[in-house]
Every structure is written in C-alpha cells, then in structure tokens.
Design a protein around this motif. Structure first.
Motif, PDB file in Angstrom:
ATOM      1  N   ILE A   1      -3.645  15.587  -6.272  1.00  0.00           N
ATOM      2  CA  ILE A   1      -3.711  14.464  -7.219  1.00  0.00           C
ATOM      3  C   ILE A   1      -5.156  14.404  -7.721  1.00  0.00           C
ATOM      4  CG2 ILE A   1      -3.229  12.024  -7.611  1.00  0.00           C
ATOM      5  CD1 ILE A   1      -0.781  13.505  -6.655  1.00  0.00           C
ATOM      6  N   PRO A   2      -5.496  15.134  -8.770  1.00  0.00           N
ATOM      7  CA  PRO A   2      -6.889  15.203  -9.231  1.00  0.00           C
ATOM      8  C   PRO A   2      -7.409  13.842  -9.703  1.00  0.00           C
ATOM      9  CG  PRO A   2      -5.546  16.951 -10.224  1.00  0.00           C
ATOM     10  CD  PRO A   2      -4.607  15.997  -9.559  1.00  0.00           C
ATOM     11  N   PRO A   3      -8.705  13.585  -9.484  1.00  0.00           N
ATOM     12  CA  PRO A   3      -9.289  12.310  -9.915  1.00  0.00           C
ATOM     13  C   PRO A   3      -9.124  12.032 -11.410  1.00  0.00           C
ATOM     14  CG  PRO A   3     -10.784  13.462  -8.432  1.00  0.00           C
ATOM     15  CD  PRO A   3      -9.666  14.411  -8.730  1.00  0.00           C
ATOM     16  N   ALA A   4      -9.061  13.079 -12.221  1.00  0.00           N
ATOM     17  CA  ALA A   4      -8.907  12.887 -13.665  1.00  0.00           C
ATOM     18  C   ALA A   4      -7.647  12.106 -13.994  1.00  0.00           C
ATOM     19  CB  ALA A   4      -8.887  14.240 -14.374  1.00  0.00           C
TER      20      ALA A   4
ATOM     21  N   VAL B   1      -2.192  -1.324  -3.557  1.00  0.00           N
ATOM     22  CA  VAL B   1      -3.242  -0.387  -3.166  1.00  0.00           C
ATOM     23  C   VAL B   1      -2.616   1.001  -3.197  1.00  0.00           C
ATOM     24  CG1 VAL B   1      -4.906   0.290  -1.400  1.00  0.00           C
ATOM     25  CG2 VAL B   1      -4.313  -2.137  -1.683  1.00  0.00           C
ATOM     26  N   LEU B   2      -3.089   1.849  -4.090  1.00  0.00           N
ATOM     27  CA  LEU B   2      -2.514   3.169  -4.302  1.00  0.00           C
ATOM     28  C   LEU B   2      -3.515   4.220  -3.843  1.00  0.00           C
ATOM     29  CD1 LEU B   2      -1.170   2.504  -7.922  1.00  0.00           C
ATOM     30  CD2 LEU B   2       0.039   2.155  -5.749  1.00  0.00           C
ATOM     31  N   VAL B   3      -3.164   4.946  -2.787  1.00  0.00           N
ATOM     32  CA  VAL B   3      -4.076   5.901  -2.163  1.00  0.00           C
ATOM     33  C   VAL B   3      -3.575   7.321  -2.407  1.00  0.00           C
ATOM     34  CG1 VAL B   3      -5.180   6.592  -0.008  1.00  0.00           C
ATOM     35  CG2 VAL B   3      -4.599   4.178  -0.388  1.00  0.00           C
ATOM     36  N   ALA B   4      -4.404   8.142  -3.059  1.00  0.00           N
ATOM     37  CA  ALA B   4      -4.011   9.504  -3.444  1.00  0.00           C
ATOM     38  C   ALA B   4      -2.588   9.496  -4.007  1.00  0.00           C
ATOM     39  CB  ALA B   4      -4.108  10.448  -2.247  1.00  0.00           C
ATOM     40  N   PRO B   5      -2.353   8.664  -5.028  1.00  0.00           N
ATOM     41  CA  PRO B   5      -0.972   8.360  -5.409  1.00  0.00           C
ATOM     42  C   PRO B   5      -0.283   9.410  -6.263  1.00  0.00           C
ATOM     43  CG  PRO B   5      -2.496   7.174  -6.814  1.00  0.00           C
ATOM     44  CD  PRO B   5      -3.338   7.908  -5.809  1.00  0.00           C
ATOM     45  N   ASP B   6       0.930   9.740  -5.875  1.00  0.00           N
ATOM     46  CA  ASP B   6       1.863  10.429  -6.753  1.00  0.00           C
ATOM     47  C   ASP B   6       2.372   9.388  -7.752  1.00  0.00           C
ATOM     48  OD1 ASP B   6       3.579  12.254  -7.879  1.00  0.00           O
ATOM     49  OD2 ASP B   6       5.051  12.170  -6.270  1.00  0.00           O
ATOM     50  N   GLY B   7       2.877   9.833  -8.895  1.00  0.00           N
ATOM     51  CA  GLY B   7       3.475   8.913  -9.854  1.00  0.00           C
ATOM     52  C   GLY B   7       2.556   8.492 -10.982  1.00  0.00           C
TER      53      GLY B   7
ATOM     54  N   LEU C   1       0.856  -1.182   0.000  1.00  0.00           N
ATOM     55  CA  LEU C   1       0.000   0.000   0.000  1.00  0.00           C
ATOM     56  C   LEU C   1       0.892   1.231   0.000  1.00  0.00           C
ATOM     57  CD1 LEU C   1      -3.079   0.526   2.356  1.00  0.00           C
ATOM     58  CD2 LEU C   1      -1.459   2.377   1.915  1.00  0.00           C
ATOM     59  N   GLY C   2       0.605   2.172  -0.874  1.00  0.00           N
ATOM     60  CA  GLY C   2       1.373   3.402  -0.904  1.00  0.00           C
ATOM     61  C   GLY C   2       0.460   4.610  -0.890  1.00  0.00           C
ATOM     62  N   TYR C   3       0.785   5.565  -0.038  1.00  0.00           N
ATOM     63  CA  TYR C   3       0.020   6.813   0.036  1.00  0.00           C
ATOM     64  C   TYR C   3       0.861   7.953  -0.515  1.00  0.00           C
ATOM     65  CZ  TYR C   3      -2.013  11.069   1.970  1.00  0.00           C
ATOM     66  OH  TYR C   3      -2.519  12.331   2.111  1.00  0.00           O
ATOM     67  N   SER C   4       0.319   8.700  -1.467  1.00  0.00           N
ATOM     68  CA  SER C   4       0.961   9.886  -2.027  1.00  0.00           C
ATOM     69  C   SER C   4       2.366   9.543  -2.538  1.00  0.00           C
ATOM     70  CB  SER C   4       0.974  11.006  -0.968  1.00  0.00           C
ATOM     71  OG  SER C   4       1.220  12.251  -1.558  1.00  0.00           O
ATOM     72  N   MET C   5       3.421  10.134  -1.967  1.00  0.00           N
ATOM     73  CA  MET C   5       4.777   9.830  -2.416  1.00  0.00           C
ATOM     74  C   MET C   5       5.095   8.346  -2.295  1.00  0.00           C
ATOM     75  SD  MET C   5       8.465  11.202  -0.961  1.00  0.00           S
ATOM     76  CE  MET C   5       8.440  10.077   0.437  1.00  0.00           C
ATOM     77  N   GLY C   6       4.588   7.695  -1.251  1.00  0.00           N
ATOM     78  CA  GLY C   6       4.846   6.276  -1.068  1.00  0.00           C
ATOM     79  C   GLY C   6       4.361   5.444  -2.229  1.00  0.00           C
ATOM     80  N   ALA C   7       3.266   5.876  -2.876  1.00  0.00           N
ATOM     81  CA  ALA C   7       2.759   5.150  -4.040  1.00  0.00           C
ATOM     82  C   ALA C   7       3.732   5.261  -5.209  1.00  0.00           C
ATOM     83  CB  ALA C   7       1.387   5.694  -4.434  1.00  0.00           C
ATOM     84  N   ARG C   8       4.330   6.432  -5.392  1.00  0.00           N
ATOM     85  CA  ARG C   8       5.311   6.574  -6.475  1.00  0.00           C
ATOM     86  C   ARG C   8       6.499   5.646  -6.256  1.00  0.00           C
ATOM     87  NH1 ARG C   8       9.736   9.889  -6.740  1.00  0.00           N
ATOM     88  NH2 ARG C   8       8.943  11.310  -5.137  1.00  0.00           N
TER      89      ARG C   8
END
Length: 271
Positions: A225-228, A116-122, A92-99
């Motif tokens: 991190i916009p939904p688009a 699991v990518l939550v509000a993901p950067d990258g 699971l990665g949140y924001s920077m952690g997802a990148r």
C-alpha cells in the motif's frame, strides 16, 4: 471469548480496560491476536475489541456471506457484550480490515464516529479483485488459477524481471500462492468478502461532507500500500482526514511501528 449470533460464533480478543471501546479488524490471513502489541500500548485509555473475521482464526460463521451492514451490527453487538453503551463506533482497520470498514462506513455512515486506517486496503479499486469476485468469467478464471497456478507464476516472474512488479509484491504473491491450501483459502476468502467493494470516490466524498475524523497511517517503505495512495486519498477527503507516514513497511502492528501507531491514536488532534 465468543460472541454468539444467529450466523455463528465470533471469536474475539479484548486488549485493555480503558473506558473507550475500539473495534479493530485484522488483515488477510490474520486474527484479532495480531492487535496484542498495539492493545497493550493503548490499554489505559482504550479497550480494543478484536474479532476473528469469518474464515479466519477460531470464528465459525455458518450464515450467509458477510455484508457491510451485517458487519456493522456485529461490531455493535460486540461492544454491547463487553458492557459498553450504544454510541457511534470508533473503528480501526488494518490492511484488508480497513477495506471492510470503509465499505461498512459507506453503507451506514451514521454508525461511525472515528476511523483509524492502518496500511489500508481499499484506497483504490483493485481491478483484478473486482474482476475475480464480481464477474462470473473472472471468478471462474480465479478458481482455475488457484487450482493450476503455473501460468500465473510465470507471468508474475516475467513482470518482476521487467520491473513491472516490485519485489515486495512478488514475494507477497508467493507467500500466499505456493501452498495449495493457502490458494484454496485465498479463493474462499476473496469470494466470501465480495460484497465489500472499494469505492474510493464515494467514500472520500462522504468523509469530506460528514467531516468524520479519520486517521490514515501508512508505512513510508510499504510496497503493498504505497504512501502515494494515501496522499491522493487524503487530498480528496479534506481537513478531517489526517495523514501520517511513518518510517516502516507494511507491518505496522509490531515493534517500533506499533509504538508510533499507538502514539498517533492517543493524540488524534495532531498530524
């Protein structure tokens, strides 16, 4: 708790005693403690193993700058230390952690069984980040700006006034750049994690071809991190990637948002 390695001491938290381990990487400027609320909601089924990334929290990393391959090894070592058998990682990665996780997955796709990518950067390439960390000229300008940020603040104010920069991003900039120590930390952290590059076309193709289960969770009102971005990313990944847009902003690990995220994780087959 600490995981002792040749590169240093990795501080981490464990939340829950469930049979399935989940390695969780936090966002910029945060620590593994930020998963406490989510961990309590998942405690019966999952065990969240949440390290403090280098240059964050109580981790003391003295080795070379972290690479995607080294990160994957550390996540496996963390599972082993907590008594879990070797197997593909649920991560699971949140924001920077997802990148960071996406870069690690691209390097060693066979190591991961679910993301699991939550509000993901990258999800897209940040041109400024690439310029600031991947080029000599850009890194010099970045270092100068962190020491003498006046011109950058003026430019950001003009962009916000002209509606070229939304208010949330404008506040985000000042949150991390108003204080000299925060600016120094930003320079060190961005430069340190320079090997974790965003490569969306390669990652989405790999997800599609491998059919890796991915849960992509974004806030409907997230201006960072916009939904688009999530919609475009999911469309390229195919059916194995489930997109969830929930009524929240960027902070999805707290309060009602965390409850919704937990419910999504606990029902991986539902979109």
């Amino acid at each position: 708790m600490f995981l002792e390695t040749a590169g240093g001491s990795i501080h981490y938290q464990r939340f829950g005693r469930g049979a399935t381990p989940v390695v969780a990487l936090h966002g910029y400027g945060e620590t593994g403690q930020h998963f406490a609320a989510l961990g309590s909601l998942l405690a019966e089924e999952y065990s969240l193993l949440c390290p403090d990334l280098p240059l964050h929290g109580e981790t003391r990393w003295t080795g070379q700058p972290l690479s995607p391959d080294t990160l994957t090894d550390l996540l496996f070592a963390l599972c082993e230390k907590e008594g879990f058998a070797a197997g593909r990682l649920t991560a699971l990665g949140y924001s920077m952690g997802a990148r960071l996780l996406l870069a690690a997955f691209l390097q060693r796709p066979g190591a991961f069984g679910r993301l699991v990518l939550v509000a993901p950067d990258g999800l897209t390439v940040n041109a400024w980040y690439r310029f600031a960390t991947q080029t000599i000229a850009g890194n010099r300008l970045f270092r100068h700006t962190m020491t003498h940020p006046g011109w950058f603040f003026r430019a950001a104010a003009l962009a916000e006034k002209a509606r070229l920069l939304n208010e949330s991003v404008f506040k985000f900039i000042h949150r991390y750049l108003d204080d000299p120590q925060q600016r120094q930390a930003l320079y060190e952290r961005w430069t340190y994690f320079r090997y974790f590059r965003s490569r969306p076309p390669q990652v989405t193709l790999l997800v599609k071809n491998s059919r890796l289960p991915v849960q992509l969770i974004l806030g409907q009102h997230d201006r960072i991190i916009p939904p688009a971005l999530g919609r475009r990313w999911q469309a390229r990944c195919g059916d194995s990637c489930q997109l969830h847009i929930i009524p929240a902003g960027h902070r999805l690990l707290q309060g009602a948002a965390a409850e919704t995220v937990a419910a999504i994780i606990l029902q991986p087959g539902k979109s």
